[in-house]
Design an enzyme around this catalytic site. Sequence first.
Site, PDB file in Angstrom:
ATOM      1  CG  ASP A  95      23.365  44.557 -14.803  1.00 45.43           C
ATOM      2  OD1 ASP A  95      23.567  45.488 -13.994  1.00 45.43           O
ATOM      3  OD2 ASP A  95      22.925  43.445 -14.467  1.00 45.43           O
ATOM      4  CG  HIS A 114      22.342  44.940  -8.728  1.00 48.65           C
ATOM      5  ND1 HIS A 114      23.146  44.588  -9.791  1.00 48.65           N
ATOM      6  CD2 HIS A 114      22.193  46.278  -8.809  1.00 48.65           C
ATOM      7  CE1 HIS A 114      23.469  45.674 -10.478  1.00 48.65           C
ATOM      8  NE2 HIS A 114      22.906  46.714  -9.888  1.00 48.65           N
ATOM      9  N   GLY A 115      19.582  41.715  -7.548  1.00 50.70           N
ATOM     10  CA  GLY A 115      19.056  40.519  -6.913  1.00 50.70           C
ATOM     11  C   GLY A 115      17.601  40.654  -6.532  1.00 50.70           C
ATOM     12  CB  SER A 150      14.842  37.132  -8.752  1.00 49.93           C
ATOM     13  OG  SER A 150      14.796  37.608 -10.072  1.00 49.93           O
ATOM     14  CG  ASN A 152      19.328  45.322 -11.660  1.00 50.11           C
ATOM     15  OD1 ASN A 152      18.747  46.384 -11.863  1.00 50.11           O
ATOM     16  ND2 ASN A 152      20.623  45.176 -11.866  1.00 50.11           N
ATOM     17  CB  ILE A 153      13.531  41.352 -12.284  1.00 44.50           C
ATOM     18  CG1 ILE A 153      12.975  42.422 -11.322  1.00 44.50           C
ATOM     19  CG2 ILE A 153      12.808  40.029 -12.136  1.00 44.50           C
ATOM     20  CD1 ILE A 153      12.892  42.015  -9.895  1.00 44.50           C
ATOM     21  CB  THR A 173      17.047  34.422 -10.816  1.00 41.90           C
ATOM     22  OG1 THR A 173      18.451  34.709 -10.807  1.00 41.90           O
ATOM     23  CG2 THR A 173      16.837  32.955 -10.507  1.00 41.90           C
TER      24      THR A 173
END
Length: 280
Positions: free
Chosen positions: A82, A202-203, A205, A225-226, A228
Amino acid sequence: MSLATLSDVLLPARDQGYAVAGVVVLGWEDARAYVCAAEAENLPIILQAGPGCRAHTPLVVLAAMFKALAQSASVPVVAHLDHGASLEECRAAIACGFSSVMFDGSRLPLEHNIAETRAVAAMAHAAGVSCEGEIGFVGYASGEASARTSAIDAAHFAAQTGVDAMAVSVGNVHLQKEQSATIDVAAVNAIAAATRVPLVIHGGSGIPGEMRQLLARNTTVCKFNIGTELRMVFGSALRRSLAATPEQFDRIALLKEVETPIADATRVILREIGPLASLT
């Protein structure tokens, strides 16, 4: 089951209307918990080695860990680099055995980003590996601001680079602790109308669960994308483990207690964005 590429898991997701979780790995315990969750849900999983993880653990060690988990898993497992910063870093990941690499040229001018990403994609494809790129810029909570992705730039980027997946900036932000991001669904639909390349958020969370599900079911967003969100589960579980057994000093015993909470939280995400059949 053997290691899968990003295309192996994203193309069926795009065609059947669901998304796959790209989970950020920091160590053995969370990586194993992610794969256990995927097996419990009978769904694929993308194990991601981000810059923070790579600064702590050598790339060759991460590759070996991901490959070992993939080879013993009953579901497809992708070993993904990543936010690769250079052609050389992506080449090193491929040499170690990663099945997917992301080159992040999002801070570069558009044509420079295209040229660099195209070179990485060509190298990856020659090795039988998938490549993700980013167009626009996904910012950071309490950090750099985002630059939104336009459908025109996205179509140009996809056509010129040959990427297998494309990260876009549509209101998503890295490192958000609350699910407070406002996603521009119209922008997602415009990008999806301009190119059939699977889209990546992305981000993830920072996005409410209902919105993640809507995007997974109704757009060509095929990967979230997970990081946090699941790191917070890890921290809470570890604090509970320390508080419950203050005399315990063995790290294996302490860290063992985090795996079930992480797996349980991951299963919720997988069901949320996965195929409708997984809910029955």
